[in-house]
Scaffold this motif. Sequence first.
Motif, mmCIF file in Angstrom:
data_model
loop_
_atom_site.group_PDB
_atom_site.id
_atom_site.type_symbol
_atom_site.label_atom_id
_atom_site.label_comp_id
_atom_site.label_asym_id
_atom_site.label_seq_id
_atom_site.Cartn_x
_atom_site.Cartn_y
_atom_site.Cartn_z
ATOM 1 N N GLU A 1 0.826 -1.217 0.000
ATOM 2 C CA GLU A 1 0.000 0.000 0.000
ATOM 3 C C GLU A 1 0.858 1.264 0.000
ATOM 4 O O GLU A 1 0.455 2.294 -0.542
ATOM 5 C CB GLU A 1 -0.923 0.001 1.215
ATOM 6 C CG GLU A 1 -1.974 -1.098 1.194
ATOM 7 C CD GLU A 1 -2.760 -1.200 2.495
ATOM 8 O OE1 GLU A 1 -3.806 -1.864 2.489
ATOM 9 O OE2 GLU A 1 -2.315 -0.641 3.520
ATOM 10 N N ASP A 2 2.054 1.163 0.615
ATOM 11 C CA ASP A 2 2.929 2.337 0.746
ATOM 12 C C ASP A 2 3.916 2.499 -0.409
ATOM 13 O O ASP A 2 4.722 3.432 -0.402
ATOM 14 C CB ASP A 2 3.724 2.255 2.060
ATOM 15 C CG ASP A 2 2.851 2.484 3.281
ATOM 16 O OD1 ASP A 2 1.740 3.021 3.120
ATOM 17 O OD2 ASP A 2 3.272 2.111 4.396
ATOM 18 N N LYS A 3 3.863 1.604 -1.388
ATOM 19 C CA LYS A 3 4.837 1.676 -2.485
ATOM 20 C C LYS A 3 4.808 3.042 -3.179
ATOM 21 O O LYS A 3 3.739 3.575 -3.475
ATOM 22 C CB LYS A 3 4.553 0.577 -3.516
ATOM 23 C CG LYS A 3 5.183 -0.767 -3.163
ATOM 24 C CD LYS A 3 4.963 -1.763 -4.286
ATOM 25 C CE LYS A 3 5.527 -3.129 -3.935
ATOM 26 N NZ LYS A 3 6.972 -3.181 -3.846
ATOM 27 N N GLN B 1 5.160 5.861 -2.078
ATOM 28 C CA GLN B 1 4.608 6.974 -1.299
ATOM 29 C C GLN B 1 5.776 7.713 -0.635
ATOM 30 O O GLN B 1 6.168 7.409 0.493
ATOM 31 C CB GLN B 1 3.618 6.465 -0.242
ATOM 32 C CG GLN B 1 2.404 5.767 -0.811
ATOM 33 C CD GLN B 1 1.589 6.666 -1.719
ATOM 34 O OE1 GLN B 1 1.283 7.815 -1.379
ATOM 35 N NE2 GLN B 1 1.245 6.160 -2.892
ATOM 36 N N ASN C 1 6.087 10.652 0.534
ATOM 37 C CA ASN C 1 5.829 11.599 1.626
ATOM 38 C C ASN C 1 5.459 10.919 2.942
ATOM 39 O O ASN C 1 4.952 11.577 3.850
ATOM 40 C CB ASN C 1 4.694 12.560 1.226
ATOM 41 C CG ASN C 1 3.383 11.826 0.967
ATOM 42 O OD1 ASN C 1 3.389 10.617 0.772
ATOM 43 N ND2 ASN C 1 2.290 12.561 0.972
ATOM 44 N N GLN C 2 5.724 9.617 3.081
ATOM 45 C CA GLN C 2 5.373 8.941 4.334
ATOM 46 C C GLN C 2 6.303 9.387 5.461
ATOM 47 O O GLN C 2 7.442 9.783 5.226
ATOM 48 C CB GLN C 2 5.403 7.432 4.166
ATOM 49 C CG GLN C 2 6.747 6.859 3.781
ATOM 50 C CD GLN C 2 6.640 5.387 3.435
ATOM 51 O OE1 GLN C 2 6.824 4.537 4.292
ATOM 52 N NE2 GLN C 2 6.336 5.090 2.177
ATOM 53 N N THR D 1 5.520 5.707 10.287
ATOM 54 C CA THR D 1 4.981 4.704 9.362
ATOM 55 C C THR D 1 6.053 3.685 8.999
ATOM 56 O O THR D 1 5.810 2.471 8.977
ATOM 57 C CB THR D 1 4.456 5.387 8.081
ATOM 58 O OG1 THR D 1 3.416 6.291 8.440
ATOM 59 C CG2 THR D 1 3.925 4.365 7.080
ATOM 60 N N GLN E 1 13.334 12.965 1.299
ATOM 61 C CA GLN E 1 12.077 13.046 0.559
ATOM 62 C C GLN E 1 11.784 14.426 -0.026
ATOM 63 O O GLN E 1 11.020 14.538 -0.990
ATOM 64 C CB GLN E 1 10.897 12.592 1.443
ATOM 65 C CG GLN E 1 10.668 13.450 2.660
ATOM 66 C CD GLN E 1 9.611 12.869 3.589
ATOM 67 O OE1 GLN E 1 9.124 13.558 4.463
ATOM 68 N NE2 GLN E 1 9.251 11.615 3.429
ATOM 69 N N GLN F 1 12.981 12.976 -5.766
ATOM 70 C CA GLN F 1 11.612 12.964 -6.283
ATOM 71 C C GLN F 1 11.597 12.613 -7.771
ATOM 72 O O GLN F 1 10.760 11.821 -8.223
ATOM 73 C CB GLN F 1 10.955 14.316 -6.047
ATOM 74 C CG GLN F 1 10.735 14.645 -4.569
ATOM 75 C CD GLN F 1 10.292 16.082 -4.338
ATOM 76 O OE1 GLN F 1 10.128 16.848 -5.280
ATOM 77 N NE2 GLN F 1 10.103 16.450 -3.074
ATOM 78 N N GLU G 1 9.979 9.196 -9.618
ATOM 79 C CA GLU G 1 9.038 9.294 -10.753
ATOM 80 C C GLU G 1 9.522 8.453 -11.939
ATOM 81 O O GLU G 1 8.730 7.773 -12.603
ATOM 82 C CB GLU G 1 8.881 10.758 -11.168
ATOM 83 C CG GLU G 1 8.070 11.587 -10.179
ATOM 84 C CD GLU G 1 8.035 13.061 -10.546
ATOM 85 O OE1 GLU G 1 8.481 13.402 -11.664
ATOM 86 O OE2 GLU G 1 7.559 13.867 -9.714
ATOM 87 N N GLN H 1 9.035 4.764 -11.159
ATOM 88 C CA GLN H 1 7.620 4.406 -11.214
ATOM 89 C C GLN H 1 7.127 4.238 -12.653
ATOM 90 O O GLN H 1 6.258 3.406 -12.929
ATOM 91 C CB GLN H 1 6.797 5.465 -10.477
ATOM 92 C CG GLN H 1 5.424 4.984 -10.051
ATOM 93 C CD GLN H 1 4.786 5.910 -9.029
ATOM 94 O OE1 GLN H 1 5.317 6.977 -8.711
ATOM 95 N NE2 GLN H 1 3.643 5.510 -8.511
#
Length: 321
Positions: A151-153, A155, A157-158, A162, A244, A250, A254, A257
């Motif tokens: 679920e956190d993949k 992400q 800004n966690q 977490t 982060q 960042q 991207e 991903q």
Amino acid sequence: MKLALLYAEFKSDIDVIEKELVQALNSSSHMLNDASVHLVQAGGKRIRPVFVLLCAKFGQYDIERLKHVAVPLELVHMASLVHDDVIDDSNMRRGQHTVKAQWNNRVAMYTGDFIFARALQSLAHIEQPIIHQVLAHTMVELCNGEVIQIEDKFQLNQNIKTYFRRIKRKTALLIESSCYMGALAAGVSQKDAMHLKRFGYFVGMSYQIIDDILDFTATDKELGKPAGSDLLNGNITLPVIYMQNDPRIQAYVEQIQTGQLTEQERQHMLTLVRNSEAIAKASAISERYLQKALHEIDQLPKHPMRKKLRDIARFIGKRDF
């Protein structure tokens, strides 16, 4: 100090556990058998079984009993790795092809399920209900941790809390349970068993943070897989959390991903993280957990195993591979 030296005292008992692992993974299915034995032959540090043995030394030590605690814990760890490789689409682990790469995803998932089942079967030799409860809780939380990681993949800004919750479930809890179950199986007093349990948790947290650091700082050869694999799979670890807000990170996330990161850009990304303050910051957090683990050892009765626990804890916290 080499890990082999730390383990030397337990070599004959680790050999017993290795043989028991092979027996536990025996299957009437040739494919399951080959896939399972492939995992044993791939090796591993066997940290969880060793913690079972170390902590049992504070009580009534009996390898014929303890093997039925150490083996299930290692099997649960192995099963989780098989499933993890499917989730992350990983082809290499410890320099060898993963089960999903050598066979396929379906075989890997059933192999992982088979190994989980064998873990429960092996633990059936132990009659203490609390030990079964601890392992069941550990397996549930391990699965929760894996799903949360999905679920956190990507992400970016966690927050750190977490991340801590995730590595507790993915790694620390299994090491904590190894220490606790080993102590319980050996009849260690509840007070001392709780100190050993907390020791395992703190060591486990330090261990995973160091793993996450090494994923950036070690070489492909040392890791047995591409450096930066965590981030390449979308898993945001502590060094990346500390970076982060860096637009360069960042941008790399991207590109990963969208599948556009080149090999040259991977090397640039690794250099960026290695030369950042994030590595030192993450190392400092690992050290804090390590010191908490060492404090728990100080609360235990005087025993030769206290030094051994310290040595292994320091090895985990200071290792560079």
